[in-house]
Design a protein around this motif. Structure first.
Motif, PDB file in Angstrom:
ATOM      1  N   PRO A 191     -37.800  10.355   1.255  1.00 24.90           N
ATOM      2  CA  PRO A 191     -37.233   9.078   0.815  1.00 24.90           C
ATOM      3  C   PRO A 191     -37.143   8.985  -0.706  1.00 24.90           C
ATOM      4  O   PRO A 191     -37.830   9.692  -1.440  1.00 24.90           O
ATOM      5  N   GLY A 195     -37.995   3.675  -0.171  1.00 25.99           N
ATOM      6  CA  GLY A 195     -37.248   4.048   1.033  1.00 25.99           C
ATOM      7  C   GLY A 195     -36.770   2.874   1.857  1.00 25.99           C
ATOM      8  O   GLY A 195     -36.239   3.052   2.957  1.00 25.99           O
ATOM      9  N   HIS A 196     -36.937   1.657   1.321  1.00 32.13           N
ATOM     10  CA  HIS A 196     -36.544   0.468   2.071  1.00 32.13           C
ATOM     11  C   HIS A 196     -35.058   0.158   1.947  1.00 32.13           C
ATOM     12  O   HIS A 196     -34.517  -0.625   2.732  1.00 32.13           O
ATOM     13  N   THR A 233     -32.261   2.513   6.955  1.00 31.57           N
ATOM     14  CA  THR A 233     -32.993   2.574   5.694  1.00 31.57           C
ATOM     15  C   THR A 233     -32.997   4.009   5.176  1.00 31.57           C
ATOM     16  O   THR A 233     -32.801   4.973   5.935  1.00 31.57           O
ATOM     17  N   ASN A 234     -33.255   4.141   3.896  1.00 31.80           N
ATOM     18  CA  ASN A 234     -33.322   5.461   3.291  1.00 31.80           C
ATOM     19  C   ASN A 234     -34.414   6.314   3.934  1.00 31.80           C
ATOM     20  O   ASN A 234     -34.229   7.521   4.149  1.00 31.80           O
ATOM     21  N   THR A 235     -35.528   5.698   4.279  1.00 35.66           N
ATOM     22  CA  THR A 235     -36.609   6.431   4.949  1.00 35.66           C
ATOM     23  C   THR A 235     -36.160   6.955   6.301  1.00 35.66           C
ATOM     24  O   THR A 235     -36.403   8.128   6.653  1.00 35.66           O
ATOM     25  N   ASP A 236     -35.496   6.116   7.081  1.00 36.70           N
ATOM     26  CA  ASP A 236     -35.007   6.525   8.396  1.00 36.70           C
ATOM     27  C   ASP A 236     -33.991   7.659   8.256  1.00 36.70           C
ATOM     28  O   ASP A 236     -34.034   8.651   8.997  1.00 36.70           O
ATOM     29  N   ALA A 238     -33.745   9.819   5.799  1.00 40.56           N
ATOM     30  CA  ALA A 238     -34.442  11.030   5.367  1.00 40.56           C
ATOM     31  C   ALA A 238     -35.175  11.692   6.527  1.00 40.56           C
ATOM     32  O   ALA A 238     -35.144  12.925   6.682  1.00 40.56           O
ATOM     33  N   GLN A 239     -35.829  10.910   7.353  1.00 38.88           N
ATOM     34  CA  GLN A 239     -36.584  11.468   8.475  1.00 38.88           C
ATOM     35  C   GLN A 239     -35.654  12.145   9.482  1.00 38.88           C
ATOM     36  O   GLN A 239     -35.953  13.235   9.986  1.00 38.88           O
ATOM     37  N   THR A 252     -41.647  12.151  -1.509  1.00 38.40           N
ATOM     38  CA  THR A 252     -40.943  10.976  -2.009  1.00 38.40           C
ATOM     39  C   THR A 252     -40.502  11.214  -3.448  1.00 38.40           C
ATOM     40  O   THR A 252     -41.274  11.748  -4.258  1.00 38.40           O
TER      41      THR A 252
END
Length: 302
Positions: A191, A195-196, A233-236, A238-239, A252
């Protein structure tokens, strides 16, 4: 139908021409005719022509539609005053030239489809927004797109005008994923910042299908968000991207580091928009890839 297209050698332009080469004839406006001829060497010269200036258009050719996708890549270089001029002129000047040709009846297309981006909204946090959202955050990307759209709209009401507010376009080894995927392949991706921030994306196949839908849909005019109905989201993101390569998105990238590396450009990555394609869905368009898992499966499992 004969289509005049700018930005035809870019990621989206190439995909559109290649997808519909059997359905339409094309004239590609390009600064490098030799390069464009090489890119489209597989298409018959009867179906595709190349020009470097608008005045080279043969008077015998009737242009039924104009698709304007030209614009220097926004993330390739630091946004110095000099490069901002390049970003602006590559979008605003060609759009103005096309508008001038249309409004003076030098060409008389039935429809003018012109590019923009979801960056027009500026940073919007996690609020869901669509084409009705008028409270744009005043930052550079927003102002760049706003003026781009203003120029294109001067074609109205003489010509049906469609504005494409494009999100992050996903395709294998092209577009955003061309640079984004490598660190994830190496297990170094992750992220950005917290990452939100939301990422509004669209698969390249849906992108070209949506352009064609708006081209053919005679009641469609005005701005349309060309994004999936399901931003993440950016985190999602990226995962899910890391999982495509059997990796974890463990690392990160701090927002401060990104700003040191990218300067003002970092704002496009640190902040985001949760954009919904309300008008496109209301017009009856159906997405082939409406969730990110589907898109990544099609890109990396094919």
């Amino acid at each position: 139908m004969h289509i005049l297209i700018t930005g035809g050698t870019g990621f989206i332009g190439q995909a559109f021409v290649n997808t519909f080469q059997a359905d339409y004839d094309f004239t590609v406006l390009t600064r490098d005719i030799s390069n464009a001829q090489n890119i489209f060497s597989h298409i018959s010269s009867d179906s595709i022509k190349f020009i470097s200036e608008l005045h080279e258009l043969p008077s015998a050719i009737h242009i039924d539609a104009v698709i304007n996708l030209a614009g220097s890549p926004i993330m390739d270089k630091m946004w110095s005053a000099k490069h901002k001029h390049v970003l602006e002129s590559s979008r605003w000047e060609i759009t103005q030239h096309l508008v001038d040709f249309i409004t003076t009846k030098t060409i008389t297309p039935d429809v003018f489809i012109s590019g923009s981006a979801v960056g027009v909204y500026g940073r919007q946090g996690d609020s869901s927004i669509d084409e009705k959202h008028l409270n744009h955050y005043p930052e550079y990307a927003s102002k760049l797109c706003e003026h781009w759209e203003e120029i294109a709209r001067t074609c109205c009401p003489s010509t049906r005008t469609v504005i494409l507010r494009t999100g992050i376009v996903l395709g294998k080894d092209k577009g955003a994923l061309q640079k984004m995927a490598l660190p994830f392949k190496l297990g170094l991706g992750g992220p950005i910042g917290k990452g939100h921030q939301y990422m509004s994306w669209i698969h390249i196949d849906d992108m070209v299908a949506a352009i064609n839908y708006l081209l053919q849909h005679e009641s469609a005019s005005g701005a349309f968000n060309l994004t999936s109905p399901n931003p993440v989201t950016n985190t999602d993101f990226a995962q899910k991207l890391a999982a495509c390569f059997g990796k974890k998105a463990r690392l990160t990238t701090p927002a401060l580091l990104l700003r040191l590396l990218l300067g003002e450009r970092a704002d496009l990555l640190v902040y985001g928009q949760r954009v919904l394609p309300t008008r496109l869905l209301d017009a009856g368009f159906t997405f082939s890839f409406d969730v990110l898992d589907q898109a990544f499966s099609a890109i990396y499992d094919a």
